[in-house]
Scaffold this active site. Structure first.
Site, short mmCIF file in Angstrom:
data_model
loop_
_atom_site.label_atom_id
_atom_site.label_comp_id
_atom_site.label_asym_id
_atom_site.label_seq_id
_atom_site.Cartn_x
_atom_site.Cartn_y
_atom_site.Cartn_z
N ASP A 1 0.88 -1.16 0.00
CA ASP A 1 0.00 0.00 0.00
C ASP A 1 0.92 1.22 0.00
OD1 ASP A 1 -1.67 2.05 0.38
OD2 ASP A 1 -2.58 1.32 2.24
N SER B 1 -0.50 12.98 -15.88
CA SER B 1 -1.78 12.93 -16.59
C SER B 1 -1.90 14.23 -17.33
CB SER B 1 -2.92 12.78 -15.59
OG SER B 1 -4.13 13.22 -16.17
N TYR C 1 -7.84 15.59 -8.41
CA TYR C 1 -6.97 14.76 -9.25
C TYR C 1 -5.88 15.62 -9.90
CZ TYR C 1 -5.61 11.49 -12.98
OH TYR C 1 -4.93 10.67 -13.82
N LYS D 1 -1.45 15.88 -9.58
CA LYS D 1 -0.79 15.43 -10.81
C LYS D 1 0.12 16.53 -11.35
CE LYS D 1 -2.07 11.15 -11.75
NZ LYS D 1 -1.08 10.07 -11.83
#
Ligand code: ZN
Length: 685
Positions: free
Chosen positions: A489, A570, A583, A587
Site C-alpha cells: 500500500d 496525466s 486529481y 498530478k
C-alpha cells in the site's frame, strides 16, 4: 531417503509411454527418479541410456542405444529427449584411435534414426560400451565426497570394498570412452564404475536394477560419511538469520554496481540472488573453507555454471573496495585462462571475466547471472556442493579436478556451443531490473508486460492482492522467474520502502522505477468533500511517488550505475477538467516532482521523466467516473475516448511503449512524453 523404485509408478510410465516400447518408458521413469533428487544430479547433469531393438519404417529391426539428448534434464526428460542411435555404429566408432569433439558429435548425429532428435550426450559412446541394457550416470554428492580427495583411491576400497572400479580422471567425451573401452572386461566383477573427481556409472539388465545399484552405491558413501560426521563441530558462528539477510541485501546493490563497472565497454549488469543456506553460511564464516572453495567445483561440469572460483568480499566493503575486489578477481581469472592456454597450446575466445559466486565473509553467499534463471542454477549447484566441501574439509583435504582439467571444460568447444545455443537474443532491457507500481491492471500491467518482453526483470507491485497474484501467475507462465510480485500500500512510506527492498531481494538491485499507481478522485474545491478528496489525493497521487522514488534512488545510488525514475502524470497536470481538482492538482505537482528529481539526481546519472497520458480505458474510470467525465465534457463515452487530434483511442499498450522508450532514452531527463492522441489544450508548456 532416495526415491524408491515403485512398481505402480513404473506401470504408470508404461501406460503413458509404452507405445514407444517398454524399455524407453522405464528409461524415462528411472531417469526422473535420478533427476528429481538434487543430491544425485542437478540442472542437466548426469545421463542415462537403454539398449534395445526397434523396428524401422522399412520393417528392419535394428539394435539401438537410446541415450539422453543434449539440452534435456533428467528431472523432466521425455521419450523424445532420448535420441535412438545405431548401436553397432557407435561401437565401431570406439575402435578409432582418435576422434575430435566436433567429428564425434557429427558422427553421433549421423547414427540417429530420427535426424530431428536432439544431439546425443557426449557420453553416448561410453554408454554404448558398457555391456548392459540400462546405464545410469550421476554426480552424486556423497560419491564426490569420497572422490574429491588426494587419497580417493584408498578410500574407494575402504568404502566400497572392491565392489567398484575407479578410473583416474580423464576428459569426458571420446577420451573417456576410450579409457572405459580399455577396462570394459573388468566391469563384470563390480557394481559400479567411478570416475575420479567426476561421478559414478551403474548398470543393470533392468531399469530397476541399474537404479537400485546407483542408490546402493551412494548409500555406502553416505554411511561412511555419516560415521565420520559424528566428530564434526560446526565452525559457523550463530549470527541471527535476519541480521545476515539484512547484511547481504545491503551489500547486494553495491556489488551489482561494482560488477557492472568492472566490465567497461560491455554491459556487465547482473542479477544477484541472495542465499542464507546454512552450509554456505558455514563456509562464509571459515577462512579455511573459503580457501577450499577456491580450488574448484566438486565435479568439472559445474564450472560452466559457477566459474572456476568464487569472489570473496567483506560485508562492509565500500563501493571502491568492491570494485577493487571484482577487478582483482578478473585479473586472477585471466591469469587462470592464460595458464590453461599455455598448458594446452590452444586459442580460445575468452568468456566474460565476472564471477558467478560471491562469498560475503561471515554472512553467506550471493549468486549472479545475466538472468534470474541463470543465477538460480548457480545457487542450486553451489548450495548442493557446499556440503561436499564441508564434509571433506572436516577430516581430509578437498582436492577436486586439476586446474588444467577444469580449463578444458570451461573452454570445451562443445560446451561453449551448448551455452551459445541456449542464449536467446537479448531485448532492449535485458539485464535491467524494473519495479512497476499499480501493476495489477491497466497501464501498470501493460508496462510490466512490455518491459518483460524487452528482457527486463520486473517486480510487479500493487495493493490489490488477489488480482496481482492472478496477473503475476499469467505473466510468469510466459516470463518465468523474471517476474516477481510484492503487495504494498504505497500510501504508507514503509510499504514503499518494503517494495523496493523486495525488488533488491528478488533481483539484487533496481534500474527502472515506474511509479504508476494512482487514483482519480473528483470534487469541487469550494466544498468540504472536495477539499478532503484533495487532501487524500495529495497522498495518493503525489507523496506516494516521492516515497518510492526516494527509496528507489537510494538503491540506484548504492549501485552507482545511474537509473531511471518514471512517473505516470496525466494530461490533467496541464489541462485540468471541471470538478476534477483533487486529481489535477497533485498530478501537476507530480510533474514538478519529476522535474525536481531530474535536477537533483542528474549528478548521479539518475534520469527522471513522466508520461502524460489521457483517456486510457483503465480501472480509474470504474465506479461511474467514466460517465461523469464524459458528461463533464459533453461527450458520449465512445466519443470521449476518441476526442483527440488523431481521433484515435489511446491504449494502455501505447503508454507502456512510451515508458519502455523513456527507460532506454539515455539522453533524456526532465521530460514529459505525451501519449494522448493529440490534445492542443494539454500540450506541455
Ligand atoms: Zn558426468
Amino acid at each position: 531417503m532416495y526415491r524408491p523404485y515403485l512398481d505402480d509408478e513404473a506401470r504408470e510410465y508404461i501406460d503413458r509411454y509404452g507405445h514407444l516400447g517398454e524399455d524407453l518408458a522405464l528409461r524415462v521413469y528411472t531417469s526422473h527418479l535420478l533427476g528429481r533428487d538434487p543430491k544425485l544430479v542437478l540442472h542437466g547433469g548426469g545421463n542415462t541410456s537403454v539398449k534395445t531393438r526397434v523396428r524401422e519404417l522399412t520393417g528392419d529391426e535394428v539394435d539401438v542405444l537410446y541415450v539422453k539428448g543434449s539440452g534435456w534434464d533428467l528431472s523432466d526428460i521425455e521419450p523424445k529427449g532420448f535420441p535412438a542411435c545405431r548401436l553397432s555404429r557407435l561401437l565401431r566408432l570406439t575402435e578409432l584411435e582418435t576422434l575430435s569433439d566436433e567429428d564425434m558429435v557429427a558422427q553421433l548425429r549421423g547414427q540417429m534414426l530420427d535426424p530431428n532428435s536432439p544431439t546425443p550426450s557426449v557420453e553416448a559412446l561410453l554408454h554404448a560400451l558398457i555391456p548392459h541394457k540400462f546405464v545410469d550416470h550421476t554426480h552424486a554428492n556423497a560419491v564426490l565426497s569420497i572422490l574429491d580427495r588426494p587419497d580417493s583411491q584408498t578410500l574407494v576400497q575402504e568404502v566400497w570394498q572392491g565392489r567398484v572400479l575407479l578410473l583416474p580422471y580423464v576428459m569426458p567425451g571420446f577420451v573417456l570412452a576410450r579409457a572405459v573401452r580399455a577396462i570394459v572386461d573388468q566391469l563384470d566383477g563390480v557394481d559400479a564404475l567411478l570416475l575420479d573427481k567426476h561421478g559414478i556409472f551403474t548398470w543393470g539388465s533392468s531399469a530397476q536394477e541399474s537404479y537400485e545399484r546407483m542408490i546402493a552405491a551412494v548409500a555406502k558413501a553416505e554411511a561412511w560419511l555419516a560415521a565420520r560426521r559424528q566428530h564434526h563441530v560446526s565452525t559457523a558462528n550463530d549470527r541471527p538469520l535476519a541480521a545476515r539477510r539484512k547484511a547481504l541485501s545491503r551489500i547486494t546493490p553495491r556489488l551489482r554496481g561494482a560488477l557492472a563497472k568492472a566490465t567497461s565497454g560491455t554491459d556487465g549488469r547482473m542479477v544477484v540472488l541472495v542465499s542464507d543456506h546454512p552450509d554456505l553460511y558455514e563456509i562464509a564464516c571459515s577462512d579455511r573453507l573459503q580457501d577450499l572453495v577456491q580450488r574448484g567445483p566438486i565435479t568439472p561440469d559445474h564450472v560452466l555454471r559457477t566459474r572456476p572460483f568464487p569472489l570473496v568480499v567483506d560485508a562492509d566493503g565500500s563501493p571502491e573496495a568492491l570494485e577493487q575486489a571484482v577487478a582483482e578477481w578478473g585479473e586472477r581469472y585471466h591469469a587462470w585462462v592464460d595458464r590453461g592456454i599455455a598448458a594446452r597450446g590452444i586459442e580460445v575466445k575468452r568468456l566474460d571475466a565476472l564471477p558467478r559466486v560471491v562469498f560475503v565473509k561471515n554472512q553467506g553467499a550471493l549468486f549472479l547471472g545475466k538472468t534470474i534463471a541463470e543465477a538460480m542454477i548457480v545457487r542450486d549447484v553451489v548450495e548442493q556442493s557446499a556440503r561436499v566441501v564441508i564434509d571433506i574439509a572436516n577430516d581430509g583435504e578437498y582436492r577436486p579436478v586439476s586446474e588444467t582439467d577444469l580449463f578444458d571444460i570451461e573452454y570445451w568447444s562443445l560446451e561453449q556451443a551448448k551455452l551459445k545455443r541456449q542464449a536467446s537474443k537479448p531485448g532492449r532491457l535485458a539485464r535491467r531490473v524494473a519495479l512497476v507500481t499499480g501493476a495489477a491492471s491497466g497501464i501498470g500491467l501493460a508496462t510490466a508486460e512490455a518491459m518483460l518482453a524487452e528482457g527486463a526483470h520486473v517486480l510487479v507491485v500493487d495493493r490489490a492482492g488477489e488480482r496481482l497474484e492472478a496477473e503475476h501467475a499469467e505473466l510468469a507462465k510466459k516470463y518465468g522467474a523474471r517476474v516477481a510480485w510484492a503487495l504494498a500500500d504505497l500510501e504508507k512510506t514503509e510499504d514503499a520502502r518494503a517494495a523496493v527492498s523486495a525488488c533488491v531481494s528478488a533481483f539484487g538491485g533496481l534500474d527502472i522505477l515506474v511509479s504508476n499507481a494512482g487514483s482519480a478522485p473528483a470534487g469541487l474545491l469550494d466544498e468540504e468533500e472536495g477539499e478532503l478528496a484533495l487532501e487524500r489525493s495529495v497522498r495518493t497521487n503525489l507523496l506516494s511517488h516521492q516515497w518510492i522514488a526516494r527509496a528507489a534512488a537510494e538503491v540506484m545510488q548504492a549501485q552507482g550505475l545511474g537509473g531511471v525514475l518514471l512517473f505516470n502524470a496525466s494530461k490533467a497536470a496541464f489541462n485540468p477538467g471541471p470538478a476534477f481538482g483533487p486529481y489535477a492538482i497533485p498530478k501537476a505537482a507530480l510533474v514538478a516532482l519529476m522535474r525536481q528529481l531530474a535536477i537533483d539526481l542528474g549528478k548521479h546519472g539518475i534520469r527522471s521523466n513522466a508520461v502524460n497520458a489521457d483517456r486510457i480505458r483503465t480501472r480509474l474510470f470504474d465506479g461511474g467516473v467514466l460517465a461523469a467525465r464524459a458528461k463533464a465534457r459533453g461527450l458520449s463515452e465512445e466519443q470521449y475516448f476518441r476526442a483527440n487530434l488523431l481521433s484515435r483511442e489511446t491504449t494502455a499498450e501505447d503508454v507502456a511503449e512510451a515508458f519502455v522508450y523513456l527507460a532506454t532514452a539515455e539522453a533524456t531527463t526532465g521530460c514529459v512524453l505525451t501519449v494522448d492522441g493529440g490534445n492542443a489544450a494539454a500540450f506541455p508548456r
